[in-house]
Scaffold this active site. Structure first.
Site, PDB file in Angstrom:
ATOM      1  N   LEU A 515      -2.591  -2.097   9.052  1.00 17.14           N
ATOM      2  CA  LEU A 515      -1.366  -2.859   8.461  1.00 17.14           C
ATOM      3  C   LEU A 515      -0.503  -2.003   7.615  1.00 17.14           C
ATOM      4  CD1 LEU A 515      -3.133  -5.755   6.838  1.00 17.14           C
ATOM      5  CD2 LEU A 515      -2.073  -5.712   9.189  1.00 17.14           C
ATOM      6  N   GLY A 518      -0.770   1.981   1.377  1.00 16.28           N
ATOM      7  CA  GLY A 518      -0.119   1.821   0.055  1.00 16.28           C
ATOM      8  C   GLY A 518      -0.406   3.084  -0.639  1.00 16.28           C
ATOM      9  N   PHE A 520      -2.598   5.015  -3.009  1.00 20.04           N
ATOM     10  CA  PHE A 520      -4.187   5.308  -2.995  1.00 20.04           C
ATOM     11  C   PHE A 520      -5.043   4.794  -1.966  1.00 20.04           C
ATOM     12  CE2 PHE A 520      -2.793   4.696  -7.438  1.00 20.04           C
ATOM     13  CZ  PHE A 520      -3.081   5.839  -8.132  1.00 20.04           C
ATOM     14  N   GLY A 521      -4.211   4.598  -0.885  1.00 20.99           N
ATOM     15  CA  GLY A 521      -5.211   4.397   0.340  1.00 20.99           C
ATOM     16  C   GLY A 521      -4.522   3.491   1.391  1.00 20.99           C
ATOM     17  N   VAL A 523      -4.477   0.331   4.259  1.00 23.04           N
ATOM     18  CA  VAL A 523      -4.774  -0.934   4.476  1.00 23.04           C
ATOM     19  C   VAL A 523      -4.959  -1.562   5.821  1.00 23.04           C
ATOM     20  CG1 VAL A 523      -4.055  -3.366   3.856  1.00 23.04           C
ATOM     21  CG2 VAL A 523      -3.395  -1.463   2.337  1.00 23.04           C
ATOM     22  N   ASP A 633       5.279   0.897 -10.432  1.00 19.21           N
ATOM     23  CA  ASP A 633       5.912   1.065  -8.585  1.00 19.21           C
ATOM     24  C   ASP A 633       6.561   0.246  -8.173  1.00 19.21           C
ATOM     25  OD1 ASP A 633       6.344   2.763  -7.092  1.00 19.21           O
ATOM     26  OD2 ASP A 633       4.736   2.822  -5.948  1.00 19.21           O
TER      27      ASP A 633
END
Length: 824
Positions: A515, A518, A520-521, A523, A633
């Site tokens: 998807l 974002g 830290f990783g 999705v 953020d």
């Protein structure tokens, strides 16, 4: 005096029966009013003005033969009863039963034999003194009232003064000493029987301003803590209910709490469940289901004797109640309807003593490790575990024993046993090993010794083969059982689900549908066994221990707000750390603020709705959580939109996961360029006002439809405030441009002013997010903002900037690209 009162009451009922047995017209068509002399029977109903509620004869169960006069929701497909008149006197034939409003203005319910079984004024001596203009009306609030004539007339009686197990918005619990009224909730006996059950929710009768949950009206097992003006002191979760709350009224003779729902057009209820818990639910239009969004106590095993004698409770399975080894539910029919108070009974009766010839050998003791020990033990003197065992074994009435610092034995049914698992919160009461008395047939069979080598060898080989087969079968059964438990857990609202990595890998088809990426990783989209769609985030670059990760995830789970992305569960297997969130079908806000085609530009109504919802979510994080959470953020990419374009603040938890002292970091800058508050660069301590600045910059983008920071075009500045200066200097004057018909000019003006207030360089001049919500909603007046310090050398007044933002919005409606707006 008492005898004369009873004679008067008997005479009143007889006279009332004679009046009601006379002929009276029945209702025709769906109306909301019953007038004197009219009656309601059979399948006739009356409905509230807008059709939200209806009153009539209904049966709570699918195959029940008992009928009740009820108020229920009419506007939704789910059968939901909110008030029952004849809880303790069910009807067998609604066709021959009647609800009548007598000419004297009294509501009376007659059974099939025309005997009054319920009355709106059955205990009053003024039964025949109501004016003949009295009417009974079902209001749009769900309140069934008896009043003297028109809507503004005084209420003579109302169903809100006789609550059952449910409170609708506007209803209350408490007492009125002046009028002699009291209100409390009493649970149903089971999910198909509305007669009074075991549990009640009421104000503390001792005078303390707090809510109690009791069993049988005597045993208090949950307290809310005293009211401090906003929440109950021991129930901080109530701060998460932004649209829902409690209004209180206190005086020397009157104390009550009224349930309120601030959401316009929404449906919600609160009730005391048959399980003994105080539940809050909201109707979700998109799924056509009720969603339980809060309940107390949080641990269902804290409900006193919730699983009955010889029952055991566990928070890691659904349903929570089960039976101790060697026992089975006393009534499966009651358990299937949610009534577990009957507990469990032995599968095999005890032999008791040494009469092994009676057909089963001697009784024995089965060890249950790490359990909350039952209540009401009896202490005995014993110097060892063996002496304690012998003392219990020699008493046929002894059902269990435990040996720790002393010897404890139990006689009769065992109550409040809970199986403790890893990760469970601390429990009330002692924890240890319990030795349960069971019949010989329930004990594990002892291994018999072989006298020769060959039989022993053959037995060992056969046993090994059998063990291997059992392990294979057990693994297959366990996998299926695990999937079923996971699906059931997902259906239980309010619980954080611990997922296995391979289950999430299967749900996301090996993380094939990405998807986005974002903080830290990355999705991925996934589908769980219950067919619900979720977003799975694979965390990257974190260096946290398993225990710390679980603690932080538990803290994130406590964050519950309609404008915060809900955390469904997590996975923590070594370096594999994943979070599971609700799936947002409309993606992030930036995809809708900067669409590729003019047709997809968001109208002002939706932009304003998104701005207000985002502000509410940030206000909750700053002001209403147990610990202040700074997002760090805030930008359109981190605002997700559900199917109704309601905003959800996302990625707020990861800054907290990095370290709990995040708000005191002075040198490490976090966030996105273009949204960073000046204090990030100056190195002063960060406060929630840093989020306010970022929100203000994002509000500029929502209004103008232009990115905060983008590639320069035609020599124009790329930083948004600098672009504002350039465009304001192009304009010759301020005023005179009409907005399109679909835009609320006052809302737009408020939003423009708020945006300027939020980006003040001095954080002390910025409003809090709570104040931002009030200003956007029009609760407080928004003064003309001063010129932000970074623009004060270029712009004469705040009014110029506000006007330019309004024109920038008009420009965004005319074209999907950035257009210079000027006036003549």
């Amino acid at each position: 005096m008492a005898a004369s009162t009873r004679q008067f009451t008997t005479l009143s009922v007889l006279l009332l029966s004679a009046v009601l047995l006379s002929s009276s017209p029945t209702l025709s068509g769906a109306v909301d009013t019953i007038r004197p002399g009219q009656s309601l029977s059979g399948n006739q109903t009356i409905s509230s003005a807008n059709g939200t509620f209806e009153l009539g004869f209904f049966s709570p169960g699918n195959s029940s033969r008992s009928w009740y006069l009820c108020v229920r929701f009419k506007s939704i497909p789910r059968k939901t009863i909110v008030w029952v008149a004849n809880r303790e006197a069910p009807l067998s034939d609604p066709a021959s039963s009647e609800l009548r409003l007598s000419p004297d203005g009294v509501l009376v319910l007659l059974d099939q034999s025309k005997v009054p079984i319920w009355s709106s004024n059955s205990s009053s001596s003024t039964v025949f003194r109501r004016p003949k203009s009295t009417v009974a009306v079902l209001l749009e609030t769900g309140n069934f009232v008896l009043r003297d004539g028109p809507a503004e007339a005084s209420v003579l009686w109302q169903s809100f003064d006789q609550p059952g197990d449910t409170l609708l918005p506007g209803a209350k619990i408490g007492y009125n000493g002046t009028e002699g009224k009291s209100w409390k909730l009493v649970s149903w006996k089971n999910r198909e029987d509305p007669s009074p059950g075991l549990y009640s929710l009421e104000l503390d009768p001792s005078g303390a301003v707090q809510v109690l949950i009791q069993r049988n009206g005597t045993q208090t097992f949950w307290k809310s803590g005293e009211w401090n003006g906003q929440i109950f002191s021991l129930t901080p979760e109530m701060m998460a209910l932004h649209e829902y709350g409690i209004d209180g009224f206190f005086s020397s003779n009157t104390t009550y709490f009224a349930y309120v729902d601030h959401e316009v057009g929404g449906l919600s209820t609160m009730w005391i469940d048959v399980s003994g818990r105080w539940m809050w639910q909201k109707w979700i239009e998109s799924t056509q289901e009720w969603s339980v969004f809060s309940f107390m106590p949080r641990d269902p095993c804290e409900v006193y004797v919730g699983c009955g004698p010889f029952g055991t409770c566990s928070t890691h399975i659904t349903p929570y109640c089960g039976c101790l080894p060697g026992f089975e539910p006393t009534s499966m029919a009651d358990w299937s309807l949610g009534d577990t108070s009957g507990g469990c009974s032995r599968r095999t009766l005890l032999q008791c003593g040494s009469n092994s010839s009676a057909g089963g050998g001697q009784d024995g003791f089965l060890k249950l490790s790490n359990v909350r020990l039952p209540t009401s033990p009896v202490s005995l003197t014993a110097s060892s575990a063996q002496e304690c065992r012998q003392a219990c074994s020699g008493d046929c009435s002894c059902t269990a024993y435990a040996y720790g610092s002393d010897c404890s034995v139990w006689k009769g049914g065992l109550q409040n046993v809970k199986q403790i698992a890893d990760g469970d919160p601390p429990v009330t009461g002692p924890v240890g090993d319990l030795f349960l008395r069971v019949a010989a047939s329930e004990l594990p069979r002892p291994v018999k010794k072989k006298t020769t080598f060959l039989p022993a060898l053959l037995g060992a080989v056969a046993g090994l083969i059998l063990v291997v087969l059992l392990l294979v079968v057990s693994m297959l059964v366990w996998r299926c059982h695990r999937r079923r438990l996971m699906a059931k857990a997902l259906a239980t609202q309010g619980f954080l689900v611990p997922f296995r990595y391979r289950d999430l890998r299967s749900a996301t088809k090996n993380f094939s549908e990405k998807l986005g990426k974002g903080g830290f990783g990355s999705v991925f989209k996934g589908t769980l066994p219950d067919a619900s769609v979720v977003a799975v985030k694979k965390l990257e670059g974190l260096r946290q221990g398993d225990k710390q990760f679980r603690v932080e995830v538990a803290a994130m789970a406590a964050v519950q707000h309609v404008n915060i992305l809900r955390l469904r569960g997590f996975c923590c297997e070594g370096a594999k750390q994943l979070l599971v969130f609700d799936y947002m079908p409309n993606g992030s806000l930036d995809a809708h603020l900067y669409p590729k085609s003019v047709e997809n530009v968001l109208d002002w109504g939706r932009r304003f709705q998104i701005a207000v919802g985002t502000a509410r979510g940030l206000a909750y994080l700053h002001e209403k959580c147990r610990e202040c959470i700074i997002h760090c953020d805030v930008k359109p990419e981190n605002i997700l939109l559900d199917e109704a374009f309601q905003p959800k603040v996302a990625d707020f938890g990861m800054a907290k996961l990095v370290g709990r002292d995040f708000s005191r970091v002075l040198t490490t800058m976090r966030g996105t360029l273009g949204y960073l508050a000046p204090e990030w660069i100056s190195g002063v301590p960060i406060t929630p006002k840093a989020d306010v600045y970022s929100y203000g910059m994002m509000l500029f983008e929502i209004i103008s439809g232009r990115r905060n920071s983008e590639e320069p075009q035609s020599g124009r500045p790329s930083f948004f405030p600098a672009w504002v200066v350039a465009e304001v200097n192009v304009a010759d004057d301020v005023g005179g441009c009409a907005l399109d018909d679909g835009t609320d000019a006052e809302e737009l003006r408020r939003a423009c002013r708020v945006a300027c207030w939020c980006i003040q360089e001095n954080e002390g001049e910025r409003p809090s997010m709570g104040q931002v919500v009030q200003m956007l909603e029009g609760v407080v007046e928004v003064e003309m903002p001063p010129v932000p310090r970074l623009l004060e050398n270029h712009v004469a007044s705040g009014e110029q900037i506000v006007y330019f933002l309004e024109m920038s919005f008009v420009s965004s409606k005319a074209s999907s690209s950035s257009t210079v707006v000027s006036t003549n």
